[in-house]
Scaffold this motif. Structure first.
Motif, short mmCIF file in Angstrom:
data_model
loop_
_atom_site.label_atom_id
_atom_site.label_comp_id
_atom_site.label_asym_id
_atom_site.label_seq_id
_atom_site.Cartn_x
_atom_site.Cartn_y
_atom_site.Cartn_z
N GLU A 1 0.81 -1.22 0.00
CA GLU A 1 0.00 0.00 0.00
C GLU A 1 0.84 1.27 0.00
N GLY A 2 2.16 1.12 0.20
CA GLY A 2 3.04 2.27 0.16
C GLY A 2 3.25 2.98 1.47
N THR A 3 2.71 2.44 2.58
CA THR A 3 2.92 3.08 3.88
C THR A 3 4.19 2.60 4.57
N LEU A 4 4.84 1.59 4.01
CA LEU A 4 6.10 1.09 4.54
C LEU A 4 7.08 0.91 3.39
N ARG A 5 8.18 1.61 3.48
CA ARG A 5 9.23 1.50 2.46
C ARG A 5 10.57 1.30 3.15
N VAL A 6 11.30 0.26 2.74
CA VAL A 6 12.65 0.01 3.25
C VAL A 6 13.61 0.33 2.11
N PRO A 7 14.42 1.38 2.24
CA PRO A 7 15.29 1.78 1.13
C PRO A 7 16.38 0.76 0.85
N ILE A 8 16.77 0.69 -0.41
CA ILE A 8 17.85 -0.19 -0.86
C ILE A 8 19.02 0.67 -1.28
N ALA A 9 20.17 0.44 -0.66
CA ALA A 9 21.35 1.25 -0.97
C ALA A 9 22.19 0.65 -2.08
N ARG A 10 22.18 -0.68 -2.19
CA ARG A 10 23.04 -1.32 -3.19
C ARG A 10 22.48 -2.68 -3.55
N THR A 11 22.56 -3.02 -4.81
CA THR A 11 22.15 -4.34 -5.30
C THR A 11 23.31 -4.97 -6.04
N VAL A 12 23.64 -6.22 -5.69
CA VAL A 12 24.74 -6.93 -6.34
C VAL A 12 24.29 -8.33 -6.73
N PRO A 13 24.87 -8.90 -7.79
CA PRO A 13 24.56 -10.29 -8.11
C PRO A 13 25.22 -11.24 -7.12
N LEU A 14 24.72 -12.47 -7.08
CA LEU A 14 25.24 -13.47 -6.15
C LEU A 14 26.75 -13.66 -6.30
N THR A 15 27.25 -13.56 -7.53
CA THR A 15 28.68 -13.78 -7.78
C THR A 15 29.57 -12.70 -7.16
N GLU A 16 28.99 -11.54 -6.83
CA GLU A 16 29.75 -10.45 -6.23
C GLU A 16 29.37 -10.22 -4.77
#
Length: 319
Positions: free
Chosen positions: A280-295
């Motif tokens: 619903e958009g009342t809870l947001r957890v920010p993402i600082a970085r996304t990496v593939p499993l290999t990294e």
């Protein structure tokens, strides 16, 4: 029913002894078949939490035991690949989010087995990355606010560490439930807290005197708030909730007074509430970085040693 032979070899991050970042390995493994009440999930994204390296270091070895190799990671989002007997809510092909049990672990891989009670359907408008960031911080915050904190609409809440993972989630959950929220954070991040609707805002090492008696509920997510300072913030009959269970805190919570200590539990309806709030958009957890499993091992090592990235979750993707 499955779309992948369970004997197929997959990859995951695992370790063969308790220790520091150096014990992590990206290795092949054979996914286990789901037992009674369990589901096998093809992981699309997984998120890191401080408990990941605490458990890898042996902090929970009384629970996790000495059987190796052990998989790493707990929070994930993905697609149900197979179900065990007695599974009733979920079906093969469902898009889900959830957490592996402390003993089982293994979310940092291409497949993970989890108890059905800790897994719920993913809102369709959330990406797998967004969904994977939710379980631990969202569930901890929800239970701190509603179960231990017993928050009611119109009450006032102070969140110590209001921009950490759990703190940010707790502030959003409290605001969505009709509370007024104040909190502490770094001075340089005060505007971020204001943007969430938090007021008043103070620095971490604040003097509690100007805020004396203003709050019905104090949630200490940073584990640095002195007991006497927390009590000073409270209205009569208020509660102080800590989210870092230790023997000393359990002992204090057993005494008459305002102190409560939370041990987060995988309650299905609570995880569903967290997922619903995110959808619903009342809870947001920010993402600082996304990496593939290999990294991921390099990124996890950096996060553990240097505390980076800051400002959000580290998310690992498998596709």
């Amino acid at each position: 029913m499955t779309s992948l032979p369970l004997e197929a070899t997959m990859q995951r991050i695992q370790y063969h002894q308790y220790g520091g970042p150096e014990v992590m390995r990206l290795e092949e493994f054979e996914p286990a078949r789901p037992g009674a009440g369990e589901v096998l999930v093809r992981v699309r994204a997984a998120a890191a939490n401080p408990m990941d390296w605490g458990i890898r270091g042996g902090a929970m070895k009384m629970v996790t035991g000495r059987r190796f190799p052990r998989g790493l990671g707990y929070d994930f989002a993905g697609v149900v690949e197979a179900i065990g007997r007695d599974v009733t809510r979920l079906r093969v092909g469902d898009e889900v989010l959830g957490g592996a049990s402390i003993k089982a672990s293994g979310a940092f891989g291409e497949m993970v087995v989890a108890e059905e009670k800790g897994v719920v359907k993913k809102p369709s408008n959330l990406s797998y990355e967004e969904a994977a960031a939710l379980p631990t911080v969202g569930l901890t915050a929800f239970q701190a606010v509603t179960k231990k904190g017993k928050l009611r609409p119109g009450q006032t809440v102070f969140v110590h560490g209001c921009l950490g993972g759990v703190g940010r989630a707790a502030a959003q959950i409290a605001l969505a439930r009709g509370a007024s929220v104040g909190g502490s954070c770094r001075a340089t991040a005060a505007q971020d807290a204001r943007d969430l609707g938090i007021d008043p805002i103070v620095e971490f090492d604040f003097d509690p005197t100007p805020l004396s008696g203003l709050f019905d509920l104090v949630i200490d997510t940073a584990d640095t708030l002195k007991g006497k300072d927390a009590q000073r913030l409270l209205k009569p009959g208020g509660r102080v909730v800590g989210i870092h269970p230790t023997p000393a805190r359990f002992a204090r919570a057993a005494l008459p007074g305002p102190f409560q200590v939370l041990v987060t539990q995988p309650v299905t309806k609570d995880i569903e509430e967290v997922a619903r709030a995110a959808g619903e958009g009342t809870l947001r957890v920010p993402i600082a970085r996304t990496v593939p499993l290999t990294e991921a091992i390099a990124a996890l090592t950096e996060l553990e040693r240097d505390g980076t990235p800051k400002g959000g979750k580290l998310v690992i993707t498998t596709a």
